[in-house]
Design an enzyme around this catalytic site. Sequence first.
Site, PDB file in Angstrom:
ATOM      1  N   ASP A  97      39.660  36.028  74.769  1.00  0.00           N
ATOM      2  CA  ASP A  97      39.527  37.467  74.996  1.00  0.00           C
ATOM      3  C   ASP A  97      38.394  38.072  74.173  1.00  0.00           C
ATOM      4  O   ASP A  97      37.593  38.865  74.684  1.00  0.00           O
ATOM      5  CB  ASP A  97      40.849  38.177  74.670  1.00  0.00           C
ATOM      6  CG  ASP A  97      41.272  37.974  73.218  1.00  0.00           C
ATOM      7  OD1 ASP A  97      41.030  36.877  72.668  1.00  0.00           O
ATOM      8  OD2 ASP A  97      41.821  38.913  72.622  1.00  0.00           O
ATOM      9  N   THR A 112      41.704  29.401  75.545  1.00  0.00           N
ATOM     10  CA  THR A 112      42.260  29.755  74.233  1.00  0.00           C
ATOM     11  C   THR A 112      43.668  29.205  74.129  1.00  0.00           C
ATOM     12  O   THR A 112      44.442  29.301  75.088  1.00  0.00           O
ATOM     13  CB  THR A 112      42.308  31.276  73.989  1.00  0.00           C
ATOM     14  OG1 THR A 112      43.040  31.520  72.787  1.00  0.00           O
ATOM     15  CG2 THR A 112      42.957  32.066  75.108  1.00  0.00           C
ATOM     16  N   ILE A 113      43.992  28.668  72.979  1.00  0.00           N
ATOM     17  CA  ILE A 113      45.373  28.208  72.790  1.00  0.00           C
ATOM     18  C   ILE A 113      46.333  29.391  72.847  1.00  0.00           C
ATOM     19  O   ILE A 113      47.512  29.216  73.116  1.00  0.00           O
ATOM     20  CB  ILE A 113      45.565  27.438  71.458  1.00  0.00           C
ATOM     21  CG1 ILE A 113      45.381  28.344  70.243  1.00  0.00           C
ATOM     22  CG2 ILE A 113      44.641  26.233  71.384  1.00  0.00           C
ATOM     23  CD1 ILE A 113      45.895  27.716  68.943  1.00  0.00           C
ATOM     24  N   ASP A 114      45.806  30.601  72.596  1.00  0.00           N
ATOM     25  CA  ASP A 114      46.688  31.778  72.524  1.00  0.00           C
ATOM     26  C   ASP A 114      47.188  32.229  73.898  1.00  0.00           C
ATOM     27  O   ASP A 114      48.176  32.966  73.987  1.00  0.00           O
ATOM     28  CB  ASP A 114      45.943  32.951  71.860  1.00  0.00           C
ATOM     29  CG  ASP A 114      45.381  32.590  70.492  1.00  0.00           C
ATOM     30  OD1 ASP A 114      45.903  31.649  69.873  1.00  0.00           O
ATOM     31  OD2 ASP A 114      44.418  33.248  70.051  1.00  0.00           O
ATOM     32  N   LEU A 120      46.340  21.882  63.774  1.00  0.00           N
ATOM     33  CA  LEU A 120      46.708  20.730  64.620  1.00  0.00           C
ATOM     34  C   LEU A 120      46.825  21.164  66.076  1.00  0.00           C
ATOM     35  O   LEU A 120      46.549  20.400  66.994  1.00  0.00           O
ATOM     36  CB  LEU A 120      48.063  20.172  64.178  1.00  0.00           C
ATOM     37  CG  LEU A 120      48.105  19.243  62.987  1.00  0.00           C
ATOM     38  CD1 LEU A 120      49.529  18.788  62.739  1.00  0.00           C
ATOM     39  CD2 LEU A 120      47.216  18.026  63.254  1.00  0.00           C
TER      40      LEU A 120
END
Length: 370
Positions: A116, A139-141, A284
């Site tokens: 974002d 994005t991991i988010d 990780l």
Amino acid sequence: MPKRKRIGILTSGGDCGGLNAVTRAVVRRARDYDMEVFGIKDATVGLMARPVEAELLDVKRVSGILRYGGTILGTVNKGNPFAFPMPDGSLADRSAEVIEGYHRLGLDALIGVGGDGSLAILRKLALQGNWNFVGVPKTIDNDVGATEYSVGFNTALSVAVEALDQLTYTAISHSRVMVMEVMGRDAGHIAISAGIAGGAHVILIPEIPYTLENVCKKIIDRKERGNNFSIVVVAEAVKTESGAPITYTNSLGQCLYGGIGQYIGNEIALRTGIETRVMILGHLQRGGTPSPLDRLLGAAFGVAAVDLIARGQFDCMVAWQNRRVVAVPLAEAVAQYRGVEVDGALVATAIGLNTYVGELDPHRFPSPLP
Ligand SMILES: Nc1ncnc2c1ncn2[C@@H]1O[C@H](COP(=O)(O)OP(=O)(O)OP(=O)(O)O)[C@@H](O)[C@H]1O
Ligand SMILES: O=P(O)(O)OC[C@H]1O[C@](O)(CO)[C@@H](O)[C@@H]1O
Ligand SMILES: [Mg+2]
């Protein structure tokens, strides 16, 4: 002979699984259109450098990279060019240099793979600098608007679930409460999904308020029913019960999330008397072998992004919606921050499993069904 079209690709924001799958797919698809692809190093930093830092990518160069974690292009999540930190501590607008970098490289179009934050910055640069720009969400988010999934989320989820499985054994063996803090910036996607898939008993996300009293009640209730352990998942952006964010400032002056797990763990131990341990899963979640799903998503997005360039469709982002790749206006994607839907299927599933997810209307009986 007409000049070959030249496109650029950059990756920006925190790294994650599947970025290399996007780069590989872009290079392979570009070959079909006889376009040449330049991989820009470290996102806007590479465009700001003189000479511009970029390498010509061919199919051989990207062969096999879909298995690698990280990004072969490098990335940045600091140094916003509109407020660039200068050595004397001031902030300077260096957007003109970045914009010029695109033109110096002779690009006809640019693919920006970002979350974002990055996509908002890149769109602003594109509009200001007359770039032909296509975004790819990663994005991991999983907090980019207008797409159900962003590249990297699934890999992070796999790492988090594996960690929860391992923590469960030690929790059972020692009759303890284990608290695991996961990333997610301001959204609770990793926490709610990993919590459900990893069998957590308490899941705390920033989108839903909670009380420590009811967190502890859940743990005590379990103990009274003969369960000697409990697993708690907490998203990094969850605030204290009184609403204070928990962040820390490192020696470089950067303000980072981290610590809410310890706060929750201390309170649980204090209030229940049960031995409690806390783990911050940390970076990780960003690395490791990209999951098959992130490779698939990355590949589909990479191919589609080049197709959009070939069609002359810009200022848009590829997105995953209803089992298809679609193009959405970039403005729409960056306008809406995508947190966990409090009325959505995942929260309803957690409640259906009798997991404590915070203070929701006790008279509601939500279902994952519509
Ligand atoms: N050169 C840059 N290009 C893009 N974003 C940058 C850059 N430098 C700093 N940023 C900052 O990084 C932040 C990126 O936000 P964030 O960390 O959420 O990254 P992202 O692109 O959303 O990806 P992710 O959330 O996966 O890390 C932006 O808010 C922006 O201020
Ligand atoms: O790599 P850094 O700068 O520590 O950033 C960490 C942040 O980046 C993310 O991994 C991705 O946005 C967040 O979940 C996390 O808060
Ligand atoms: Mg982000």
